[in-house]
Design an enzyme around this catalytic site. Structure first.
Site, PDB file in Angstrom:
ATOM      1  N   CYS A  31       0.839  -1.211   0.000  1.00  0.00           N
ATOM      2  CA  CYS A  31       0.000   0.000   0.000  1.00  0.00           C
ATOM      3  C   CYS A  31       0.870   1.256   0.000  1.00  0.00           C
ATOM      4  CB  CYS A  31      -0.925  -0.035   1.204  1.00  0.00           C
ATOM      5  SG  CYS A  31      -1.810   1.504   1.487  1.00  0.00           S
ATOM      6  N   CYS A  34      -0.057   3.893   2.656  1.00  0.00           N
ATOM      7  CA  CYS A  34       0.341   3.423   3.990  1.00  0.00           C
ATOM      8  C   CYS A  34       1.783   3.827   4.300  1.00  0.00           C
ATOM      9  CB  CYS A  34       0.208   1.908   4.082  1.00  0.00           C
ATOM     10  SG  CYS A  34      -1.470   1.267   3.866  1.00  0.00           S
TER      11      CYS A  34
END
Length: 318
Positions: A31, A34
């Site tokens: 991600c 993230c």
């Protein structure tokens, strides 16, 4: 920052959140957002210096946890307090928005300092040093004057120690609130009873003197109410409730329902406090009223007694 799994979730998230907020960051290695959010969260954990704990859950590896929280996209952050989720957000928010989110929920530095001082006060109280406990609680309240729970405990201890003038001064800000909280109304009723017992000649009467007048006239509500206040001043709470109930059953509207208001106040004063996050059972109450005790069984008995007296009041009013 700690990695969370199903094995350590209860200890590191649920139990920890009982004493300090825990921000759970659901992420995954693939991600991109993230990767940008994580360092900001770690920086904020350092900046906030213990006001919250940051933990991370790899959603790919901990799919059971992700499913339990209903995670549909990442990054998603969930704030846990008191063992429950209270708020959250999705996406990589900028630092300013993250601070707004945290500040909405986290205790202020003043509140944390006051909490530490209140814990020290409880330690003094546990050893029987009421004077030091009062001094420490007074300092805590000065640090965090908006803390109503602390104000209630402080005034309750002042009243239990017989410091009526100091109690009245500390109680005044609580009574100035609109609407006034029941806990502060209850303290006012107790203060009224203590001042009555200290200043009214009937405060020195023996119970037999009250009984003699009441026996001659069952509807001598003035004497019954005076007796109830004297009983309150001597911590004879159940006897005071019984006397007030006698008035209510005969005339529920007497003296603008003063007996009913006083009855409700006593129930509030006797209600066992909700356990504080991370608190252990202690031998003494910070409130100045010794209840039946602080074990779960004793608190259950206390709660059952209060429920029984609430039912009595309800029957008398209907």
């Amino acid at each position: 920052m700690l990695d969370i799994t199903t094995e350590n979730f209860e200890t590191e998230v649920l139990q920890t959140s009982m004493s300090v907020p825990v921000l759970v960051d659901f992420w995954a290695p693939w991600c991109g957002p993230c990767k940008s959010l994580g360092p900001i969260l770690e920086k904020l954990e350092t900046d906030y210096a213990g006001r919250f704990v940051l933990v991370k859950v790899n959603s790919d590896e901990q799919q059971e946890l992700a499913g339990a929280f209903g995670i549909r996209s990442i990054p998603t952050c969930v704030l846990m307090m008191g063992g429950k989720p209270v708020d959250g957000f999705m996406g990589a928010l900028p630092e300013g928005k993250l601070r707004e989110f945290l500040d909405k929920h986290l205790p202020s530095d003043e509140a944390l300092q006051a909490r530490a001082e209140a814990e020290e006060a409880q330690q003094h109280l546990d050893t029987g040093d009421v004077g030091s406990a009062l001094e420490q609680m007074g300092q805590a309240l000065a640090t965090d004057p908006a803390n109503d729970e602390l104000r209630y405990d402080y005034v309750k201890l002042l009243l239990g120690s017989g410091q009526l003038a100091e109690a009245a001064g500390a109680l005044a800000p609580g009574l100035a609130q609109i609407p006034v909280k029941l806990q502060f109304e209850a303290l006012q009723q107790w203060l009224n009873a203590l001042e009555f017992a200290a200043n009214d000649p009937r405060g020195q009467w023996a119970l037999a003197q009250f009984e003699e007048k009441i026996s001659a006239n069952k509807r001598d509500f003035e004497t019954r109410f005076a007796k109830a206040r004297v009983l309150m001043a001597h911590n004879e709470w159940l006897a005071a409730l019984d006397e007030l109930l006698e008035i209510i059953m005969r005339d529920k509207n007497w003296d603008e329902q003063a007996p009913r208001k006083t009855y409700i106040a006593i129930l509030e004063l006797l209600t066992p406090p909700k356990p504080k996050a991370g608190a252990q059972d202690t031998a003494k109450s910070a409130g100045g009223i010794e209840l039946a005790g602080h074990s779960k069984v004793e608190q259950d008995e206390q709660s059952a007694m209060i429920a029984a007296y609430r039912r009595k009041l309800s029957m008398a009013l209907n």
